[in-house]
Motif scaffolding. Structure first.
Motif, PDB file in Angstrom:
ATOM      1  N   ILE A 132      32.159 -66.049  42.974  1.00  0.00           N
ATOM      2  CA  ILE A 132      32.861 -65.384  44.059  1.00  0.00           C
ATOM      3  C   ILE A 132      31.832 -64.739  44.972  1.00  0.00           C
ATOM      4  CG2 ILE A 132      34.288 -63.376  44.577  1.00  0.00           C
ATOM      5  CD1 ILE A 132      36.010 -64.079  42.272  1.00  0.00           C
ATOM      6  N   THR A 133      31.915 -65.048  46.250  1.00  0.00           N
ATOM      7  CA  THR A 133      30.899 -64.516  47.149  1.00  0.00           C
ATOM      8  C   THR A 133      31.451 -63.504  48.145  1.00  0.00           C
ATOM      9  OG1 THR A 133      31.234 -66.379  48.623  1.00  0.00           O
ATOM     10  CG2 THR A 133      29.490 -66.586  46.994  1.00  0.00           C
ATOM     11  N   SER A 134      32.767 -63.416  48.260  1.00  0.00           N
ATOM     12  CA  SER A 134      33.315 -62.410  49.162  1.00  0.00           C
ATOM     13  C   SER A 134      34.728 -62.067  48.725  1.00  0.00           C
ATOM     14  CB  SER A 134      33.345 -62.927  50.606  1.00  0.00           C
ATOM     15  OG  SER A 134      34.461 -63.773  50.785  1.00  0.00           O
ATOM     16  N   ALA A 135      35.267 -61.009  49.316  1.00  0.00           N
ATOM     17  CA  ALA A 135      36.624 -60.596  48.982  1.00  0.00           C
ATOM     18  C   ALA A 135      37.620 -61.706  49.275  1.00  0.00           C
ATOM     19  CB  ALA A 135      36.990 -59.337  49.777  1.00  0.00           C
ATOM     20  N   ARG A 136      37.303 -62.542  50.251  1.00  0.00           N
ATOM     21  CA  ARG A 136      38.222 -63.619  50.620  1.00  0.00           C
ATOM     22  C   ARG A 136      38.332 -64.681  49.529  1.00  0.00           C
ATOM     23  NH1 ARG A 136      38.236 -64.802  57.049  1.00  0.00           N
ATOM     24  NH2 ARG A 136      38.062 -62.643  57.739  1.00  0.00           N
ATOM     25  N   ASP A 137      37.374 -64.709  48.620  1.00  0.00           N
ATOM     26  CA  ASP A 137      37.426 -65.700  47.545  1.00  0.00           C
ATOM     27  C   ASP A 137      38.415 -65.329  46.441  1.00  0.00           C
ATOM     28  OD1 ASP A 137      35.557 -67.272  48.727  1.00  0.00           O
ATOM     29  OD2 ASP A 137      33.876 -66.595  47.493  1.00  0.00           O
ATOM     30  N   LYS A 138      38.883 -64.118  46.427  1.00  0.00           N
ATOM     31  CA  LYS A 138      39.712 -63.690  45.294  1.00  0.00           C
ATOM     32  C   LYS A 138      41.104 -64.315  45.329  1.00  0.00           C
ATOM     33  CE  LYS A 138      37.361 -59.318  44.355  1.00  0.00           C
ATOM     34  NZ  LYS A 138      37.546 -57.865  44.131  1.00  0.00           N
ATOM     35  N   MET A 139      41.733 -64.296  46.457  1.00  0.00           N
ATOM     36  CA  MET A 139      43.008 -64.970  46.695  1.00  0.00           C
ATOM     37  C   MET A 139      44.069 -64.754  45.615  1.00  0.00           C
ATOM     38  SD  MET A 139      41.845 -68.487  48.527  1.00  0.00           S
ATOM     39  CE  MET A 139      40.916 -69.172  47.173  1.00  0.00           C
ATOM     40  N   PRO A 140      44.352 -63.529  45.252  1.00  0.00           N
ATOM     41  CA  PRO A 140      45.350 -63.296  44.205  1.00  0.00           C
ATOM     42  C   PRO A 140      46.723 -63.830  44.616  1.00  0.00           C
ATOM     43  CG  PRO A 140      44.869 -61.259  45.383  1.00  0.00           C
ATOM     44  CD  PRO A 140      43.864 -62.279  45.844  1.00  0.00           C
ATOM     45  N   PHE A 141      47.360 -64.544  43.722  1.00  0.00           N
ATOM     46  CA  PHE A 141      48.718 -65.090  43.907  1.00  0.00           C
ATOM     47  C   PHE A 141      48.805 -66.097  45.057  1.00  0.00           C
ATOM     48  CE2 PHE A 141      49.231 -60.608  42.522  1.00  0.00           C
ATOM     49  CZ  PHE A 141      49.692 -60.849  41.243  1.00  0.00           C
TER      50      PHE A 141
END
Ligand code: ZN
Length: 612
Positions: A561-570
């Motif tokens: 994971i390189t940024s918050a945008r990679d988390k993509m919860p749900f």
């Protein structure tokens, strides 16, 4: 016996179910694993003994289609085109007798400056597709809007954006009626591997004046039998008042000689500066249940269950009142499980249930819970997040397993249902009457239901927290609480995902109610903390075999994971299954590898089970 059982699997599960937060744990934990789950991905064969082998398991009553006869290898690209056109017709013919389940889950998007496009609201469609003469579908969930079935592949723009469930299923074929040289130009592009399968890539354009709504895009054709394995594009030209959206459609080689449609990803939207596009969504369509019996087809003997209560005690006597009550519950439980399986909504008992039952067992053992009958688990094949129980069977949806970040949050989900069982909140004994099992598959949601009253929900939550605090998960409940917190922040945008169809909702309004006390002790959500994974994207954990409905846990490669945008919860992500060939007639070594072809979210959040 039980006490010996729990200690090993408790740690074993972490390696399978946990995400990157625990990378160090998973290496030793995977050693004693007796099951397939710990088998690292570096040896493909390691998964073989326990991986589902779809080809040998279909019921004799519903025999598999015979593979097409071998044909001479084409020597020119024109011959290749002729071949895949022919193979496409063969697929359409083979599927005429099938009525698979089709599910579309869609998230409308809005732009968040920090997180990128995030869900704004969502929609859910579930139905059975009839592939006999045209493509049609009957929906399990009644549509609140009128459905303009013949608006192909798109949605009406007349009053408001109205999605056509049928539209999402359209790209299972490029063109059901006219996929040929008279209507299309085919241009060879190159060779390319998709997974293990070498493909020939062709650009496909409709000929001028060949009519509206023709396929426009690219196809991948495998180079052995020349079946289409992937279609990517849209339809053109578009009629007035309708759009055709873009789709990426994948097929899997689940039976010899055929590649059947399994996943379709759709996406629209432009968030670049200055773009004025009101339309932005992502949608996953899944197709499964190809091997389900067609409604009313040689069903007479199986509709009424007569063999669920077996008496094998040597001194058979009439049951005592309490024993009779339990047998009655058991009968209802068996009826419901069997009926849901037949409706294409429940996976058959499988390896994933061993994992789930181990978690349940961990809770039982540490709390000295001794039930007269063992607790069983089964996986509901649908995406909405839900759990319910009938008798001693705990049912958890594929969608929920997908988004849970680790084993302790899985324990949280299962323990709520275990608490119902422990507290004797038995539901569904009316289903011991077999007449209540006689309904069409599409009306399942109208005929079955396992919702508890609010008092029982509250009591189960309270009991479940007590059970968890006295379990191997006691020190890890932070992540379960964090998961609920993340669910809470997204609940307002995920109404369809959070609408349970058989059990209770986990939320009320836009707030989490299920086990909500666990949120109190959880850490704050920190998007910029890259190792804090509160919830996973959709579709990253459970692989479903669309032919026989078997499920297993994914062994996916960790992606940083390189940024918050990679988390993509749900969140909905594209499909990128690793294509493999199922066993061919002369090969014994590669049979059953269809299960390897599984959508892997492009998300980096899915960084579980480091395997090397
Ligand atoms: Zn409940």
């Amino acid at each position: 016996m039980r006490t010996l059982n729990w200690m090993v699997p408790a740690s074993l599960l972490l390696s399978l179910a946990a995400v990157a937060q625990q990378p160090a744990d998973s290496q030793p934990a995977s050693q004693p694993a007796p099951t397939q789950m710990s088998a690292p991905a570096n040896t493909p064969d390691a998964a073989q003994p326990t991986a589902p082998v779809p080809m040998q398991t279909s019921a004799p009553a519903n025999a598999q289609p015979a593979p097409p006869p071998p044909a001479a290898q084409p020597t020119t690209m024109d011959q290749v085109v002729d071949r895949f056109v022919l193979r496409e017709k063969g697929l359409i013919k083979m599927l005429q007798m099938r009525t698979p389940v089709i599910e579309t889950y869609l998230q409308n998007l809005q732009l968040d400056p920090a997180l990128g496009p995030v869900p704004k609201d969502d929609k859910y469609f579930l139905g059975r597709m009839d592939l006999s003469t045209s493509i049609d579908r009957k929906d399990y969930i009644p549509d609140d809007q009128s459905m303009e079935k013949h608006l192909l592949g798109g949605f009406s723009k007349l009053f408001k954006i109205q999605y056509q469930p049928l539209g999402f299923s359209w790209m299972i074929f490029a063109d059901r009626n006219d996929f040929d040289r008279q209507h299309y130009d085919f241009r060879y592009v190159r060779r390319e591997f998709l997974g293990e399968v070498r493909c020939l890539v062709f650009d496909v354009t409709p000929k001028p004046k060949s009519g509206q709504g023709r396929f426009l895009g690219r196809i991948w054709v495998e180079d052995q039998d020349y079946n289409i394995v992937r279609l990517n594009g849209t339809y053109a030209p578009r009629p007035r008042n309708a759009y055709f959206f873009h789709m990426d459609s994948w097929r899997l080689n689940l039976i010899p000689g055929y590649w059947v449609p399994a996943f379709i990803y759709s996406e629209e939207g432009d968030f670049s500066a200055g773009a004025k596009n009101q339309l932005a969504f992502k949608a996953q369509t899944r197709i499964w249940g190809y091997d389900l019996r067609k409604e009313g087809e040689s069903d007479e003997l199986t509709n009424i269950r007569v063999d669920s209560v077996k008496d094998d005690s040597p001194t058979a006597q009439d049951a005592s009142p309490l024993a009779a009550e339990r047998e009655w519950q058991q009968q209802a439980e068996d009826n419901v499980v069997e009926r849901l399986t037949r409706a294409g909504l429940l996976a058959p008992d499988g390896d994933i249930d061993k994992i789930l039952q181990t978690v349940v067992n961990n809770i039982q053992v540490t709390n000295n819970i001794d039930l007269p009958r063992p607790v069983r688990t089964r996986v509901l094949l649908t995406s909405p997040l839900e759990t319910f129980s009938v008798g001693n069977t705990i049912i958890i949806s594929r969608g929920l397993i997908d988004v849970l970040p680790d084993e302790s949050s899985l324990a949280m989900a299962l323990t709520h249902e275990l608490a119902h069982i422990v507290l004797g909140h038995n539901l569904g004994s009316k289903y011991a009457f077999n007449d209540r099992m006689l309904f069409s598959d599409e009306s399942t949601y109208q005929n079955l239901g396992f919702k508890h009253i609010p008092e029982e929900e509250a009591a189960a939550d309270k009991k479940a927290v007590d059970l968890l605090k006295n379990s191997p998960y006691a020190q890890k409940l932070d992540s379960a609480g964090l998961f609920l917190k993340m669910l809470n922040t997204r609940a307002g945008a995920l109404n369809a995902l959070l609408t349970a169809h058989l059990g209770n909702n986990m939320t009320e309004g836009a707030a989490v109610t299920r086990m909500s006390t666990l949120m109190g002790s959880a850490p704050q959500i920190d998007w910029n903390k890259l190792d804090q994974i509160a919830a996973l994207p959709m579709g990253g954990r459970v692989k479903l075999n669309p032919w026989d409905d078997k499920v297993e846990l994914v062994k996916s490669q960790p992606v940083a994971i390189t940024s918050a945008r990679d988390k993509m919860p749900f969140e909905v992500t594209p499909f990128f299954p690793r294509l493999t060939r199922t066993g061919t007639t002369d090969s014994t070594g590669t049979a059953g590898s269809a299960a390897n072809a599984t959508p892997t979210p492009t998300s980096a959040a899915n960084t579980n089970s480091p395997s090397n």
